[in-house]
Motif scaffolding. Sequence first.
Motif, PDB file in Angstrom:
ATOM      1  N   GLY A  97       4.244  25.801  16.955  1.00 36.10           N
ATOM      2  CA  GLY A  97       3.024  25.310  17.713  1.00 36.10           C
ATOM      3  C   GLY A  97       2.025  25.001  16.934  1.00 36.10           C
ATOM      4  N   VAL A  98       1.975  24.653  15.765  1.00 32.85           N
ATOM      5  CA  VAL A  98       0.763  24.294  14.720  1.00 32.85           C
ATOM      6  C   VAL A  98       0.467  22.849  15.137  1.00 32.85           C
ATOM      7  CG1 VAL A  98       0.293  23.235  12.691  1.00 32.85           C
ATOM      8  CG2 VAL A  98       1.534  25.309  12.720  1.00 32.85           C
ATOM      9  N   ALA A  99       1.408  21.827  15.769  1.00 34.81           N
ATOM     10  CA  ALA A  99       0.852  20.871  16.299  1.00 34.81           C
ATOM     11  C   ALA A  99       0.304  20.705  17.735  1.00 34.81           C
ATOM     12  CB  ALA A  99       2.215  19.606  16.661  1.00 34.81           C
ATOM     13  N   ASP A 100       0.568  21.776  18.375  1.00 33.27           N
ATOM     14  CA  ASP A 100      -0.579  21.849  19.528  1.00 33.27           C
ATOM     15  C   ASP A 100      -1.911  22.251  19.110  1.00 33.27           C
ATOM     16  OD1 ASP A 100       1.703  22.041  21.941  1.00 33.27           O
ATOM     17  OD2 ASP A 100       2.350  23.084  19.973  1.00 33.27           O
ATOM     18  N   VAL A 101      -2.092  23.067  18.201  1.00 34.37           N
ATOM     19  CA  VAL A 101      -3.353  23.698  17.783  1.00 34.37           C
ATOM     20  C   VAL A 101      -4.128  22.486  17.178  1.00 34.37           C
ATOM     21  CG1 VAL A 101      -4.660  25.289  16.364  1.00 34.37           C
ATOM     22  CG2 VAL A 101      -2.463  26.214  17.359  1.00 34.37           C
ATOM     23  N   VAL A 102      -3.382  21.453  16.133  1.00 34.95           N
ATOM     24  CA  VAL A 102      -4.256  20.503  15.724  1.00 34.95           C
ATOM     25  C   VAL A 102      -4.634  19.523  16.753  1.00 34.95           C
ATOM     26  CG1 VAL A 102      -3.962  18.799  13.845  1.00 34.95           C
ATOM     27  CG2 VAL A 102      -2.892  21.249  13.513  1.00 34.95           C
ATOM     28  N   ARG A 103      -3.573  19.376  17.604  1.00 32.87           N
ATOM     29  CA  ARG A 103      -3.732  18.202  18.620  1.00 32.87           C
ATOM     30  C   ARG A 103      -5.198  18.578  19.486  1.00 32.87           C
ATOM     31  NH1 ARG A 103       1.572  17.544  19.725  1.00 32.87           N
ATOM     32  NH2 ARG A 103       1.997  15.715  18.580  1.00 32.87           N
ATOM     33  N   ASP A 104      -5.156  20.023  19.833  1.00 29.86           N
ATOM     34  CA  ASP A 104      -6.316  20.379  20.826  1.00 29.86           C
ATOM     35  C   ASP A 104      -7.402  20.546  19.908  1.00 29.86           C
ATOM     36  OD1 ASP A 104      -4.335  21.010  22.676  1.00 29.86           O
ATOM     37  OD2 ASP A 104      -4.085  23.111  22.375  1.00 29.86           O
ATOM     38  N   ALA A 105      -7.491  20.363  18.812  1.00 27.73           N
ATOM     39  CA  ALA A 105      -8.730  20.155  17.753  1.00 27.73           C
ATOM     40  C   ALA A 105      -9.170  18.689  17.790  1.00 27.73           C
ATOM     41  CB  ALA A 105      -8.382  20.606  16.314  1.00 27.73           C
ATOM     42  N   GLY A 106      -8.268  17.804  18.348  1.00 24.28           N
ATOM     43  CA  GLY A 106      -8.827  16.426  18.626  1.00 24.28           C
ATOM     44  C   GLY A 106      -8.079  15.375  17.529  1.00 24.28           C
TER      45      GLY A 106
ATOM     46  N   ALA B 219      -4.815  13.249  15.851  1.00 17.27           N
ATOM     47  CA  ALA B 219      -3.473  12.510  16.164  1.00 17.27           C
ATOM     48  C   ALA B 219      -2.788  13.348  15.223  1.00 17.27           C
ATOM     49  CB  ALA B 219      -3.869  11.106  15.668  1.00 17.27           C
ATOM     50  N   VAL B 220      -1.619  13.754  16.054  1.00 13.68           N
ATOM     51  CA  VAL B 220      -0.514  14.288  15.137  1.00 13.68           C
ATOM     52  C   VAL B 220       0.887  13.906  15.317  1.00 13.68           C
ATOM     53  CG1 VAL B 220       0.447  16.697  14.794  1.00 13.68           C
ATOM     54  CG2 VAL B 220      -1.808  16.597  15.622  1.00 13.68           C
ATOM     55  N   PHE B 221       1.424  13.518  14.341  1.00 14.88           N
ATOM     56  CA  PHE B 221       2.890  13.221  14.251  1.00 14.88           C
ATOM     57  C   PHE B 221       3.832  14.579  14.099  1.00 14.88           C
ATOM     58  CE2 PHE B 221       6.909  11.902  12.293  1.00 14.88           C
ATOM     59  CZ  PHE B 221       7.171  10.870  13.195  1.00 14.88           C
ATOM     60  N   GLY B 222       4.256  14.695  15.308  1.00 11.50           N
ATOM     61  CA  GLY B 222       5.200  15.958  15.337  1.00 11.50           C
ATOM     62  C   GLY B 222       5.110  16.532  16.756  1.00 11.50           C
ATOM     63  N   PRO B 223       6.086  17.073  17.207  1.00 10.26           N
ATOM     64  CA  PRO B 223       6.023  17.583  18.699  1.00 10.26           C
ATOM     65  C   PRO B 223       5.427  18.704  18.847  1.00 10.26           C
ATOM     66  CG  PRO B 223       8.344  18.029  17.633  1.00 10.26           C
ATOM     67  CD  PRO B 223       7.455  17.150  16.516  1.00 10.26           C
ATOM     68  N   SER B 224       5.148  18.965  20.165  1.00  9.45           N
ATOM     69  CA  SER B 224       4.630  20.423  20.645  1.00  9.45           C
ATOM     70  C   SER B 224       5.756  21.389  20.537  1.00  9.45           C
ATOM     71  CB  SER B 224       4.095  20.256  21.908  1.00  9.45           C
ATOM     72  OG  SER B 224       5.229  20.069  23.071  1.00  9.45           O
ATOM     73  N   ALA B 225       5.058  22.626  20.545  1.00 10.29           N
ATOM     74  CA  ALA B 225       6.221  23.814  20.407  1.00 10.29           C
ATOM     75  C   ALA B 225       7.067  23.646  21.627  1.00 10.29           C
ATOM     76  CB  ALA B 225       5.339  24.979  20.522  1.00 10.29           C
ATOM     77  N   GLU B 226       6.968  23.424  22.501  1.00  8.80           N
ATOM     78  CA  GLU B 226       7.840  22.945  23.781  1.00  8.80           C
ATOM     79  C   GLU B 226       8.726  22.068  23.535  1.00  8.80           C
ATOM     80  OE1 GLU B 226       8.625  24.482  27.058  1.00  8.80           O
ATOM     81  OE2 GLU B 226       7.472  26.119  25.957  1.00  8.80           O
TER      82      GLU B 226
ATOM     83  N   ASP C 298       7.298   8.314  20.762  1.00  9.07           N
ATOM     84  CA  ASP C 298       5.779   8.553  21.129  1.00  9.07           C
ATOM     85  C   ASP C 298       5.552   9.195  22.463  1.00  9.07           C
ATOM     86  OD1 ASP C 298       6.337   6.624  23.224  1.00  9.07           O
ATOM     87  OD2 ASP C 298       4.764   4.985  22.163  1.00  9.07           O
ATOM     88  N   GLY C 299       6.594   9.972  23.162  1.00  2.00           N
ATOM     89  CA  GLY C 299       6.829  10.427  24.155  1.00  2.00           C
ATOM     90  C   GLY C 299       7.285   9.461  25.564  1.00  2.00           C
TER      91      GLY C 299
ATOM     92  N   SER D  22       1.232   4.843  15.231  1.00  2.00           N
ATOM     93  CA  SER D  22       1.656   4.445  16.315  1.00  2.00           C
ATOM     94  C   SER D  22       2.267   5.642  17.246  1.00  2.00           C
ATOM     95  CB  SER D  22       2.331   3.147  16.369  1.00  2.00           C
ATOM     96  OG  SER D  22       1.678   2.262  15.710  1.00  2.00           O
ATOM     97  N   ALA D  23       3.166   6.189  16.493  1.00  4.26           N
ATOM     98  CA  ALA D  23       3.835   7.031  17.542  1.00  4.26           C
ATOM     99  C   ALA D  23       2.992   8.168  17.959  1.00  4.26           C
ATOM    100  CB  ALA D  23       5.159   7.778  16.531  1.00  4.26           C
ATOM    101  N   ALA D  24       2.007   8.717  17.172  1.00  4.84           N
ATOM    102  CA  ALA D  24       1.211   9.832  17.552  1.00  4.84           C
ATOM    103  C   ALA D  24       0.358   9.347  18.555  1.00  4.84           C
ATOM    104  CB  ALA D  24       0.492  10.284  16.232  1.00  4.84           C
ATOM    105  N   THR D  25       0.020   8.160  18.758  1.00  4.48           N
ATOM    106  CA  THR D  25      -1.118   7.741  19.585  1.00  4.48           C
ATOM    107  C   THR D  25      -0.451   6.845  20.728  1.00  4.48           C
ATOM    108  OG1 THR D  25      -1.575   5.757  18.233  1.00  4.48           O
ATOM    109  CG2 THR D  25      -2.782   7.539  17.818  1.00  4.48           C
TER     110      THR D  25
END
Length: 427
Positions: free
Chosen positions: A79-88, A90-97, A197-198, A307-310
């Motif tokens: 879940g590192v991507a979630d924490v960094v994304r929540d901090a505002g 752009a993250v290239f990497g999926p959520s823990a889920e 990108d989702g 582009s993928a992250a955003t």
Amino acid sequence: MKVLVVGSGAREHAIVKALGADPDVDAVVVAPGNPGMDAIALCEPLPAGLLDGEGVAELARHHGVDLVVIGPEAPLVAGVADVVRDAGFAVFGPSAEAARLEGSKAFAKEVMAAAEVPTALARVCTTVDEVAEALDAMGAPYVVKDDGLAAGKGVVVTDDRDAALAHARGCLAKDDGRVVIEEFLDGPEVSLFVLCDGVDVVPLAPAQDFKRVFDQDRGPNTGGMGAYSPLDWAPPTMVDELVTRVAQPTVDEMRRRGTPFVGVLFIGLALTSRGPRVIEFNARFGDPETQVVLARLQTPLGGLLLSAATGRLAEVGALHWSPQHAVTVVVASHNYPDTPRTGDPITGIEDATEVPSVYVLHAGTGRADDGTLVSAGGRVLSVVALGDSLTQARERVYEGIGSIELDGSHHRTDIALAAERDELHVG
């Protein structure tokens, strides 16, 4: 833009090298990095380790980065991507889920079934009796997979039923241990990275890697001993077919579940006599395939990952690729993939890079107290070569390896040999 890359292996070294070649990337920071990356980027420590999302977020804040790229699977699943994304950021990497596509083989099978993705028949087992029944139902060769993360070494393929059972027992002995028993898939294997990108997907060039530790695919599985790209023997429609039948349906299904997949979906598949069948999904760039795929990518990497992250992959045009062939061979330490010996001096890297179109990516390296470069892991170096033909690339990569000295090290001598001899065929 400024990019923070999380990781310390040859995959991350390849990413950092490619980002450094992007004219829009002003600076690259790596945490924690390794001595090879230290020469081309700013390496920062992660005192609490790769799973420390708050530490990664703090580094991103400190350096004012525009993009965070998380390389390895463990921090993604944690879940590192979630924490960094929540901090505002752009993250290239999926959520823990979303990273459960790699973190759980059983979950990946569930998603594939819902998305109607062609894959091997499989049974999820939680007891030895269930395993024995599934092995007998599937028949030899037996394929036994640890349900969780296993650093590329959680899969056993064997004709020995006792060995298959023994591997399963080891997996089941873990907390909440589960194993997946699959039918064996014939045909050559392929690795395909698809940027996501989702919503939209953009495929990269396919590659083929080599998991067994010894020549002629003998010995135990490893994290990967080498790879090459492109695959001249693969059907020309293969990538388009995999996007239509595998990648896009999977991304659509993940979005439908409310867990959109953002990052790179790594599709490992077999080109069987019945058509492509997915062997596994990973939630990050594969190692060592990244080393050869990015060696040939001419489209700037930083813009692609941003582009993928955003959510802007739909704006990305056709990717540009070098027509050259790329081969990478892993130099492994003594006793790998069992407990590897570390601390041995490494010399000859500069001599290796004097071979035309050869460069060396660091994986398990470190510095001794006196500054000497030493081995610090199982897979120590990835030697990469480009050539106008597969033959030329292979000749160059092995000439480069011949210059490197690492006591007790070993490497495969047959990476891409079957393809060079035109021995691989589909159907």
